[in-house]
Design a protein around this motif. Structure first.
Motif, PDB file in Angstrom:
ATOM      1  N   MET A   1       0.852  -1.194   0.000  1.00 27.49           N
ATOM      2  CA  MET A   1       0.000   0.000   0.000  1.00 27.49           C
ATOM      3  C   MET A   1       0.888   1.245   0.000  1.00 27.49           C
ATOM      4  SD  MET A   1      -2.978   1.147   2.705  1.00 27.49           S
ATOM      5  CE  MET A   1      -3.880  -0.382   2.466  1.00 27.49           C
ATOM      6  N   SER A   2       0.572   2.195  -0.879  1.00 29.37           N
ATOM      7  CA  SER A   2       1.372   3.409  -0.960  1.00 29.37           C
ATOM      8  C   SER A   2       1.179   4.256   0.301  1.00 29.37           C
ATOM      9  CB  SER A   2       0.967   4.219  -2.188  1.00 29.37           C
ATOM     10  OG  SER A   2      -0.353   4.718  -2.044  1.00 29.37           O
ATOM     11  N   PRO A   3       2.160   5.094   0.669  1.00 25.39           N
ATOM     12  CA  PRO A   3       2.029   5.925   1.872  1.00 25.39           C
ATOM     13  C   PRO A   3       0.819   6.852   1.844  1.00 25.39           C
ATOM     14  CG  PRO A   3       4.307   5.871   1.118  1.00 25.39           C
ATOM     15  CD  PRO A   3       3.504   5.196   0.055  1.00 25.39           C
ATOM     16  N   VAL A   4       0.515   7.404   0.639  1.00 28.10           N
ATOM     17  CA  VAL A   4      -0.641   8.309   0.535  1.00 28.10           C
ATOM     18  C   VAL A   4      -1.933   7.552   0.815  1.00 28.10           C
ATOM     19  CG1 VAL A   4      -1.951   9.804  -1.004  1.00 28.10           C
ATOM     20  CG2 VAL A   4       0.555   9.813  -1.096  1.00 28.10           C
ATOM     21  N   LEU A   5      -2.088   6.378   0.178  1.00 25.86           N
ATOM     22  CA  LEU A   5      -3.294   5.580   0.393  1.00 25.86           C
ATOM     23  C   LEU A   5      -3.378   5.100   1.840  1.00 25.86           C
ATOM     24  CD1 LEU A   5      -5.790   4.280  -0.834  1.00 25.86           C
ATOM     25  CD2 LEU A   5      -4.378   2.315  -1.483  1.00 25.86           C
ATOM     26  N   GLN A   6      -2.228   4.730   2.401  1.00 24.53           N
ATOM     27  CA  GLN A   6      -2.210   4.289   3.791  1.00 24.53           C
ATOM     28  C   GLN A   6      -2.635   5.414   4.726  1.00 24.53           C
ATOM     29  OE1 GLN A   6       1.596   2.827   5.012  1.00 24.53           O
ATOM     30  NE2 GLN A   6       0.879   2.093   7.003  1.00 24.53           N
ATOM     31  N   GLY A   7      -2.183   6.638   4.435  1.00 18.99           N
ATOM     32  CA  GLY A   7      -2.587   7.779   5.249  1.00 18.99           C
ATOM     33  C   GLY A   7      -4.080   8.046   5.163  1.00 18.99           C
ATOM     34  N   LEU A   8      -4.636   7.974   3.944  1.00 20.10           N
ATOM     35  CA  LEU A   8      -6.078   8.202   3.775  1.00 20.10           C
ATOM     36  C   LEU A   8      -6.896   7.130   4.496  1.00 20.10           C
ATOM     37  CD1 LEU A   8      -6.173   9.191  -0.017  1.00 20.10           C
ATOM     38  CD2 LEU A   8      -6.494  10.698   1.949  1.00 20.10           C
ATOM     39  N   ILE A  13     -10.428   5.400   8.878  1.00 20.26           N
ATOM     40  CA  ILE A  13     -10.685   4.463   9.974  1.00 20.26           C
ATOM     41  C   ILE A  13     -10.689   5.194  11.315  1.00 20.26           C
ATOM     42  CG2 ILE A  13      -9.729   2.490  11.221  1.00 20.26           C
ATOM     43  CD1 ILE A  13      -8.706   1.420   8.581  1.00 20.26           C
ATOM     44  N   GLY A  14      -9.773   6.138  11.486  1.00 23.31           N
ATOM     45  CA  GLY A  14      -9.709   6.879  12.744  1.00 23.31           C
ATOM     46  C   GLY A  14     -10.950   7.707  12.997  1.00 23.31           C
ATOM     47  N   VAL A  15     -11.387   8.459  11.983  1.00 22.04           N
ATOM     48  CA  VAL A  15     -12.590   9.287  12.132  1.00 22.04           C
ATOM     49  C   VAL A  15     -13.819   8.416  12.354  1.00 22.04           C
ATOM     50  CG1 VAL A  15     -14.115  10.922  10.963  1.00 22.04           C
ATOM     51  CG2 VAL A  15     -11.632  11.188  10.791  1.00 22.04           C
ATOM     52  N   ALA A  16     -13.938   7.329  11.576  1.00 21.45           N
ATOM     53  CA  ALA A  16     -15.080   6.432  11.727  1.00 21.45           C
ATOM     54  C   ALA A  16     -15.104   5.788  13.113  1.00 21.45           C
ATOM     55  CB  ALA A  16     -15.037   5.349  10.646  1.00 21.45           C
TER      56      ALA A  16
END
Length: 326
Positions: A1-8, A13-16
């Motif tokens: 998984m790319s860092p950008v996708l991992q961050g998103l 997940i955090g907000v949810a």
């Protein structure tokens, strides 16, 4: 998984998770534990309202406990053991520290940093804030003064290595000395005692912009009526500044002072990059690093000492903040 996708994905997940926690915890509180119905409806509503703040604070308290309180307690307990961690030595590590000449030098240097850096940074920031507010090109000057804040401590240290370089062609200070007839360049990082102040200049250069921005906002908030009244009464510019303006922004000055003081207690990058703690420039964080990978007990003992030295400054800052809120 790319860092950008991992961050998103992490953000989603955090907000949810936060939304789900507050939704379901409130539902359990209102519909399961304290349902607002029956004869005890009013009492249950009051109980639910008493528990609700703790419900909202629990995630933050849990994270603070897990990542702050637990490591502090664990570090203190670890500092009571020997190098390998298999023998309880009590306060033996602390006794060795306080009898060590290197530790005493580190403490003395830290005291120098605590005295000189916050005072110089706050004074220069206040002076810059006052002078730039009176200039037409003041915003440009503020941008230039604030610019070092965008540079990391390591980057700033590398810049000042060229300033202090032991060479007439590279080192700016030695080049100036050469213009005045100096025959040999000197390594400023090896000048006893004064090399500490040369290191402090780097942090002052960085933090003056921070102090200037905060104090400039405070100076702009001073009522013009007080300044005009002082001028009408015959006060000169120095009296207006030191007797009218400075007392009115004293609380802000103290906040800036304590903030920089806490930063000084944690400073490590500048000393490590410039001298590695050699030539009498050792401070507590760099002294701690000398034991980090060979004597964990003594390293954690130094970390506890740093924390204890930080507590009075934090208490003073919190005390002043509460006083202003009253």
């Amino acid at each position: 998984m790319s860092p950008v996708l991992q961050g998103l994905v992490t953000i989603v997940i955090g907000v949810a998770s936060c939304v789900a926690y507050f939704f379901f915890s409130n539902m359990i509180l209102d519909k399961v534990l304290f349902p607002p119905r029956g004869e005890n409806a009013g009492r249950n509503i009051n109980r639910a309202n008493q528990w609700r703040p703790w419900l909202f604070m629990f995630p933050a308290m849990f994270v603070l406990g897990l990542y702050l309180v637990y490591p502090v307690v664990g570090s203190f307990w670890r500092s009571l053991f020997n190098r390998s961690g298999d023998e309880f030595v009590g306060l033996g590590n602390y006794a060795i520290l306080f009898n060590s000449p290197e530790f005493q030098t580190a403490v003395f240097n830290n005291i120098l940093w605590l005295i000189f850096v916050p005072a110089a940074s706050t004074f220069l920031g206040l002076l810059a804030a006052q002078l730039t507010d009176d200039l037409k090109w003041g915003n440009i000057a503020k941008s230039l003064i604030f610019m070092p804040m965008a540079i990391s401590f390591v980057g700033a240290s590398l810049i000042w290595k060229f300033v202090y370089a032991n060479d007439f062609d590279i080192g700016l200070i030695n080049a100036i000395r050469g213009l005045f007839g100096a025959e040999e360049p000197i390594d400023l990082m090896q000048v006893p005692f004064w090399n500490n102040f040369f290191l402090m200049v780097i942090l002052i250069w960085i933090q003056t912009g921070f102090a200037m921005v905060i104090l400039s906002a405070a100076l702009r908030g001073i009522p013009e009526e007080t300044v005009e009244a002082a001028i009408i009464d015959g006060a000169n510019p120095f009296q207006v500044f030191f007797k009218i303006k400075v007392p009115q922004v004293m609380s802000t000055i103290m906040v800036v002072w304590t903030t920089i003081t806490v930063l000084v207690l944690k400073i490590f990058d500048i000393v490590y990059t410039m001298t590695g703690g050699n030539f009498g420039t050792e401070i507590l964080p760099s002294y701690m690093m000398t034991f980090m990978f060979r004597d964990d007990g003594r390293a954690t003992a130094v970390a506890i000492v740093i924390m204890v030295l930080t507590l009075p400054v934090l208490w003073w800052n919190i005390h002043n903040a509460r006083k202003e809120m009253r």
